[in-house]
Structures are given as C-alpha cells and as structure tokens.
Design a protein around this motif. Structure first.
Motif, PDB file in Angstrom:
ATOM      1  N   LYS A 130       0.830  -1.196   0.000  1.00 59.79           N
ATOM      2  CA  LYS A 130       0.000   0.000   0.000  1.00 59.79           C
ATOM      3  C   LYS A 130       0.869   1.253   0.000  1.00 59.79           C
ATOM      4  CE  LYS A 130      -4.000  -2.048   2.333  1.00 59.79           C
ATOM      5  NZ  LYS A 130      -4.835  -2.044   3.548  1.00 59.79           N
ATOM      6  N   ASN A 131       1.926   1.246   0.803  1.00 62.59           N
ATOM      7  CA  ASN A 131       2.830   2.395   0.866  1.00 62.59           C
ATOM      8  C   ASN A 131       3.502   2.640  -0.479  1.00 62.59           C
ATOM      9  OD1 ASN A 131       2.232   2.874   3.517  1.00 62.59           O
ATOM     10  ND2 ASN A 131       3.918   1.614   4.305  1.00 62.59           N
ATOM     11  N   THR A 132       3.864   1.538  -1.142  1.00 67.54           N
ATOM     12  CA  THR A 132       4.496   1.642  -2.458  1.00 67.54           C
ATOM     13  C   THR A 132       3.548   2.302  -3.449  1.00 67.54           C
ATOM     14  OG1 THR A 132       5.762  -0.362  -2.013  1.00 67.54           O
ATOM     15  CG2 THR A 132       5.581   0.335  -4.316  1.00 67.54           C
ATOM     16  N   ASN A 133       2.270   1.912  -3.381  1.00 67.76           N
ATOM     17  CA  ASN A 133       1.275   2.527  -4.262  1.00 67.76           C
ATOM     18  C   ASN A 133       1.179   4.022  -4.011  1.00 67.76           C
ATOM     19  OD1 ASN A 133       0.639   0.177  -5.538  1.00 67.76           O
ATOM     20  ND2 ASN A 133      -1.080  -0.321  -4.192  1.00 67.76           N
ATOM     21  N   VAL A 134       1.206   4.406  -2.757  1.00 67.43           N
ATOM     22  CA  VAL A 134       1.152   5.825  -2.409  1.00 67.43           C
ATOM     23  C   VAL A 134       2.355   6.551  -2.980  1.00 67.43           C
ATOM     24  CG1 VAL A 134       1.240   7.479  -0.512  1.00 67.43           C
ATOM     25  CG2 VAL A 134      -0.231   5.462  -0.326  1.00 67.43           C
ATOM     26  N   ASP A 135       3.518   5.926  -2.864  1.00 69.30           N
ATOM     27  CA  ASP A 135       4.742   6.541  -3.395  1.00 69.30           C
ATOM     28  C   ASP A 135       4.653   6.732  -4.900  1.00 69.30           C
ATOM     29  OD1 ASP A 135       5.798   6.632  -0.893  1.00 69.30           O
ATOM     30  OD2 ASP A 135       6.949   4.759  -1.089  1.00 69.30           O
ATOM     31  N   VAL A 136       4.078   5.726  -5.570  1.00 64.84           N
ATOM     32  CA  VAL A 136       3.936   5.826  -7.029  1.00 64.84           C
ATOM     33  C   VAL A 136       3.072   7.014  -7.396  1.00 64.84           C
ATOM     34  CG1 VAL A 136       2.928   4.700  -9.062  1.00 64.84           C
ATOM     35  CG2 VAL A 136       4.328   3.372  -7.451  1.00 64.84           C
ATOM     36  N   VAL A 137       1.972   7.165  -6.699  1.00 67.56           N
ATOM     37  CA  VAL A 137       1.067   8.288  -6.974  1.00 67.56           C
ATOM     38  C   VAL A 137       1.766   9.620  -6.716  1.00 67.56           C
ATOM     39  CG1 VAL A 137      -1.062   9.434  -6.235  1.00 67.56           C
ATOM     40  CG2 VAL A 137      -1.012   6.934  -6.501  1.00 67.56           C
ATOM     41  N   LEU A 138       2.492   9.697  -5.597  1.00 71.24           N
ATOM     42  CA  LEU A 138       3.202  10.939  -5.263  1.00 71.24           C
ATOM     43  C   LEU A 138       4.262  11.260  -6.299  1.00 71.24           C
ATOM     44  CD1 LEU A 138       3.605  10.515  -1.383  1.00 71.24           C
ATOM     45  CD2 LEU A 138       2.055  12.068  -2.596  1.00 71.24           C
TER      46      LEU A 138
END
Length: 215
Positions: free
Chosen positions: A157-165
C-alpha cells in the motif's frame, strides 16, 4: 306483562299444530296466538288463564284444564331443551373463540420468531459477505502470483502511495519545465523584436541623412 321469552319454537310449534288439529281448532288462526301468549306471559297461572280463555270456545270444561296444562308443560320442556342447546352452542362458540385467539397468538409468536430469525439470517449473511470479500481479495492476489501478509500488504500500500506521489511530482516538474521553456522563448522573441525595431530605426536614420546630403 313480562318481557317476551326468546325460544326456538320450531319443535314446539310443530307439536302445537298437531295438537290443535286433533282438537279440531284452526291452527292458522290460534296457533300463532297461543304461541304469542306463551312467550309473553311469565307465570304458569297466567299462561293457563290465557289459554283457557282461548280454548274454552272449543273444549268442554272437563278437558279444558288438562289440555291447557299439557300445552304449558310441553312449552316448558321445549324451553328447557332450547336453553340447554343454547348453552351448548355458547360453549361451542366460546371454545371456537378461544381456539381462534390461541391460533392468533401462535401466529403473532411465529411472526415474532420469524422476524427474529430474519434478523439473525441478515446478520449472518452480512458476516458471510465480509468473509467472502476477503476471500475473493486473497484469491485474486493468489491468482496473480502475488502474496502479501501483514507488513508486506502494508508495504505494498505504501508503495502505491509513493507511485502516486512520484507521478504528481513528475507532473509538477514537467509543468515547471514547460513554463521555463515558454519564458525563454518569450525572452528570445522580445530580443528579436527589439533588434528588428532598432534596425528599422537605423534604416530610417540613413535615409534621412542621404536626403540631407542631396540637398
């Protein structure tokens, strides 16, 4: 005068008509009259006096009293049977009413139980739906060959957030870069315009000087 006695007179009326026929008394005229007297009068003495007044025109004195008493006795027995039947009917009606009331209570209770059952089923279905959703998510992860557990899922989930950012950051940088390019382009265009303007001035100045020399 007493209140009329309400009795099912069918059986008695049939007997009275036969008795009047045997005495050669017109049943059509006197049958209803005698029945009315029996229903209206309360005491047996009053009944007997009234009957004697009716039948005295047809009967001898030695038989008149016996016939009147026979009619009163038959009437009394008929009333007793009618009352017994009415009591039995009342008991039956009461029993039916009681049965209906019990059935109504059972229906209400069943409805309450049914409502409770329905609520329990809805709760179970809701729980089952939640479990099913979780299982489907796990199956999809399993089918794609990706297995996450605990902290791994959190990391995913954190990785997904990083991708979006990162994507948003790239967009901002691209916008800044485009703005800088446009700024430089506008600056170059202004320089060109400035040079062109200066060239026009110089040319105009040379033409003016040439004109003055010719004079």
């Amino acid at each position: 005068m007493a209140a009329p006695v309400v009795v099912d007179a069918g059986e008695f009326e049939s007997w009275l008509n036969d008795r009047l026929d045997s005495l050669e008394v017109d049943r059509e005229v006197y049958g209803a009259y005698i029945l009315g007297v029996l229903q209206e009068e309360e005491a047996d003495e009053e009944k007997e006096d009234a009957l004697q007044g009716i039948l005295s025109a047809f009967l001898e004195e030695e038989t008149l009293e016996d016939v009147c008493r026979q009619i009163i006795q038959q009437w009394t027995e008929s009333c007793a049977r009618s009352n017994t039947k009415r009591d039995a009917d009342d008991v039956e009606v009461q029993a039916i009413a009681s049965l209906i009331e019990k059935q109504a209570q059972i229906v209400v209770k069943q409805k309450e139980v049914s409502d409770e059952s329905k609520k329990r089923k809805e709760a179970l279905l809701a729980q089952y739906a939640e479990v099913t959703d979780e299982e489907e998510c796990e199956e999809e992860e399993s089918a794609s060959g990706i297995h996450f557990a605990g902290s791994e899922k959190s990391l995913f989930k954190n990785t997904n957030v990083d991708v979006v950012l990162n994507r948003q950051k790239q967009k901002r940088e691209q916008a800044r870069e485009d703005a800088q390019k446009k700024k430089e382009s506008d600056k170059m265009q202004r320089e060109k315009d400035k040079l062109a303007k200066q060239e026009r001035k110089d040319k105009e100045k040379k033409r003016t000087q040439k004109g003055e020399r010719k004079r």
